[in-house]
Motif scaffolding. Structure first.
Motif, short mmCIF file in Angstrom:
data_model
loop_
_atom_site.label_atom_id
_atom_site.label_comp_id
_atom_site.label_asym_id
_atom_site.label_seq_id
_atom_site.Cartn_x
_atom_site.Cartn_y
_atom_site.Cartn_z
N ALA A 99 0.83 -1.21 0.00
CA ALA A 99 0.00 0.00 0.00
C ALA A 99 0.87 1.26 0.00
O ALA A 99 0.58 2.24 -0.71
N LEU A 100 1.95 1.23 0.78
CA LEU A 100 2.88 2.36 0.79
C LEU A 100 3.53 2.53 -0.58
O LEU A 100 3.73 3.66 -1.06
N GLY A 101 3.85 1.41 -1.23
CA GLY A 101 4.44 1.46 -2.57
C GLY A 101 3.49 2.08 -3.58
O GLY A 101 3.94 2.80 -4.49
N LEU A 117 2.89 6.38 -7.22
CA LEU A 117 2.04 7.38 -7.87
C LEU A 117 2.65 8.78 -7.69
O LEU A 117 2.71 9.57 -8.64
N SER A 118 3.10 9.08 -6.49
CA SER A 118 3.68 10.40 -6.20
C SER A 118 4.96 10.62 -6.98
O SER A 118 5.20 11.70 -7.52
N ARG A 119 5.80 9.59 -7.08
CA ARG A 119 7.09 9.72 -7.79
C ARG A 119 6.85 9.94 -9.28
O ARG A 119 7.54 10.74 -9.93
N PRO A 165 -1.83 7.72 -13.77
CA PRO A 165 -1.03 7.71 -12.53
C PRO A 165 -1.24 6.46 -11.68
O PRO A 165 -0.30 5.97 -11.04
N SER A 166 -2.47 5.92 -11.67
CA SER A 166 -2.73 4.75 -10.84
C SER A 166 -1.92 3.53 -11.27
O SER A 166 -1.60 2.66 -10.45
N TYR A 167 -1.56 3.47 -12.55
CA TYR A 167 -0.78 2.33 -13.03
C TYR A 167 0.62 2.32 -12.42
O TYR A 167 1.19 1.26 -12.14
N TYR A 168 1.20 3.50 -12.22
CA TYR A 168 2.53 3.57 -11.61
C TYR A 168 2.49 3.08 -10.17
O TYR A 168 3.38 2.34 -9.73
N GLY A 169 1.46 3.52 -9.42
CA GLY A 169 1.33 3.02 -8.06
C GLY A 169 1.04 1.53 -8.03
O GLY A 169 1.60 0.79 -7.20
N ALA A 181 12.88 2.72 -10.37
CA ALA A 181 12.68 2.69 -11.83
C ALA A 181 11.45 3.45 -12.28
O ALA A 181 11.19 3.55 -13.49
N THR A 182 10.67 3.96 -11.36
CA THR A 182 9.43 4.66 -11.72
C THR A 182 9.73 6.08 -12.20
O THR A 182 10.35 6.87 -11.49
#
Length: 486
Positions: free
Chosen positions: A15-17, A22-24, A40-44, A181-182
């Motif tokens: 969950a933290l990831g 998403l933020s990164r 953005p949700s895909y990155y999270g 890598a994000t």
């Protein structure tokens, strides 16, 4: 650390990831989500997935493999003379595992310290203490058993510690690598969709792998059984008298006869009632009646079979005995009989027949009915001469599926039919089935090296082949029917 807490930590890390990923991604795009390759949700989701999935795979493999490894090491450390004193290694290992769990319970409850548990001496007080903690042991706790239990407990504790380090290390490692890598150009959507596709393939493979595992376990144990007991005596024997002391007669014919006899009575009850109910619901009932009656009928399918068994034992059996066991008839000596189990099983199968038949009848094209009405046929004539013949292949498939369900039923037979293995035409006598004897042969501390225990796998293999053949025939008929009227 318990596995459940380890799972919670990994879920929190995932969950933290999700939040950090998403933020990164947004920060790498200067806060403009339009610059990102994916939503953005895909990155999270990518960071969460790469954190969670590898760790869960390692945890699942570890939970499966650790007991085998620990048992192998503890078994190898037990002297052969000690095993002979306890009878066999399986009985001794059951006491070892229970005693090790009891030591863990004692430490958890503060009854002893971890150091005391590691240096405890065998004796009667130890058995009394374990009994006070709710741990039942099958024999006296001697020094070798206690030593093996302490070894088992030590290895399990070490394995749990290593498991915690490895699982958390995998989760944190993938978390950091994926988060690093994000960036805005990462094709996160493609990665996530590939991961979901892989997950769906694994989920679809579980059924296939489970079936293969079941078949292989049955085959290997069946082959082992036929090495100890003649196949001709098993398939053509008319006596079923297992004896763990030797001299067993393990003929399957009485069990097959009881299985088929009870199934025949069940189908004789379920097929007419279920079929007439399906015709009424599909052709005669109004929409309000159908909306109420069909769910009520299908409630029968949701009742646990143990409830049906109790109904057979406490209600149907005594009622039949009252009628057919009176003076002058004296056909039924006990409440348990083929008729008792067959009637109750038939009630259980009614929704299987009615629901499937109702769907099949409704699938018949309305144009066939309209053509029949246009030629002057009445509603009943249309049902008998047009609708029913058109739906007959699908109805036969539904009946075969219900038959395979009846053949594999256990609890109703155990409680309602009795345990006597006999060849008889009297439906008011107690008989038994293949499934009931599988349960009885594997109940208790059975020695799996004896034919009396291995015969359960041969019975299961025979039942598997029978139900598989019925299901294949039923599915073939249903598919052929659907292709014709879709």
């Amino acid at each position: 650390m318990p596995a459940i807490w380890l799972l919670v930590i990994v879920l929190v890390l995932a969950a933290l990831g999700f939040v950090l990923g998403l933020s990164r991604a947004l920060s790498s795009a200067g806060g403009d989500s339009r610059i990102l390759h994916s939503l953005p949700s895909y990155y999270g989701s990518n960071v969460a997935m790469m954190t969670l999935v590898p760790a869960l795979l390692v945890l699942a493999v570890w939970l499966i493999a650790q007991p085998f490894v620990v048992n192998m090491q503890v078994t190898a450390a037990i002297p052969a003379a000690t095993v002979e004193e306890h009878g066999n290694i399986s009985l001794m290992m059951s006491d070892v595992t229970r005693l090790a769990e009891g030591l863990d319970i004692a430490v958890a409850k503060g009854a002893m310290t971890a150091s005391e548990a590691a240096h405890l001496q065998a004796g009667g007080t130890l058995r009394a203490k374990m009994a006070g903690l709710g741990v039942a042991l099958g024999s006296q706790v001697d020094a070798p058993t206690l030593k093996a239990a302490q070894h088992y407990r030590s290895l399990t504790a070490t394995g749990n510690m290593i498991r915690m380090v490895v699982v958390l290390g995998v989760a944190i490692g993938f978390f950091l690598l994926t988060l690093k890598a994000t960036h805005k150009d990462l094709r996160a959507r493609n990665i996530v969709e590939r991961g979901i596709k892989t997950l769906l393939i694994l989920a679809a493979s579980i059924a296939i792998l489970t079936t293969i595992g079941i078949v292989l376990s049955l085959i290997f144990n069946t082959v082992h059984f036929f090495r100890l007991y003649p196949a001709t005596d098993f398939f053509f024997g008319t006596n079923w008298t297992p004896s763990f002391g030797g001299g067993s007669q393990l003929g399957i014919l009485p069990l097959l006869w009881g299985t088929l006899y009870i199934s025949f009575i069940a189908l004789a009850v379920a097929v007419p009632i279920g079929l007439f109910a399906a015709i009424y619901l599909s052709e005669y009932a109004s929409k309000p009646v159908r909306a109420i009656a069909k769910p009520l009928l299908e409630v029968l399918a949701g009742i646990p079979t143990i409830v049906y068994g109790l109904f057979a034992l406490l209600t149907v059996g005594p009622a039949l005995q009252t009628v057919f066991g009176r003076d002058g008839l004296d056909w039924m000596g006990a409440a348990s009989s083929v008729m008792t189990a067959g009637l109750v099983m038939g009630i259980m199968l009614i929704p299987f027949v009615s629901s499937l038949s109702d769907d099949i009848i409704n699938a018949v094209p309305q144009s066939l009915r309209d053509g029949s009405y246009g030629l002057g046929a009445t509603k009943s004539e249309t049902i008998k001469q047009v609708v029913f013949p058109a739906a007959l292949p699908g109805i036969i498939g539904a009946i075969l599926l219900a038959a395979s369900r009846a053949i594999g039923e256990t609890m109703i037979v155990v409680l309602g039919a009795g345990a006597a293995a006999r060849l008889s035409l009297n439906p008011f006598e107690a008989m038994t089935t293949v499934t009931a004897k599988i349960v009885s042969q594997l109940t208790g501390d059975a020695d799996f090296a004896s034919p009396e225990a291995l015969v359960a796998f041969s019975l299961g293999m025979t039942l598997f082949v029978m139900t598989l053949a019925l299901n294949i025939v039923a599915l073939y008929i249903v598919r052929k029917y659907r292709e014709q009227y879709e």
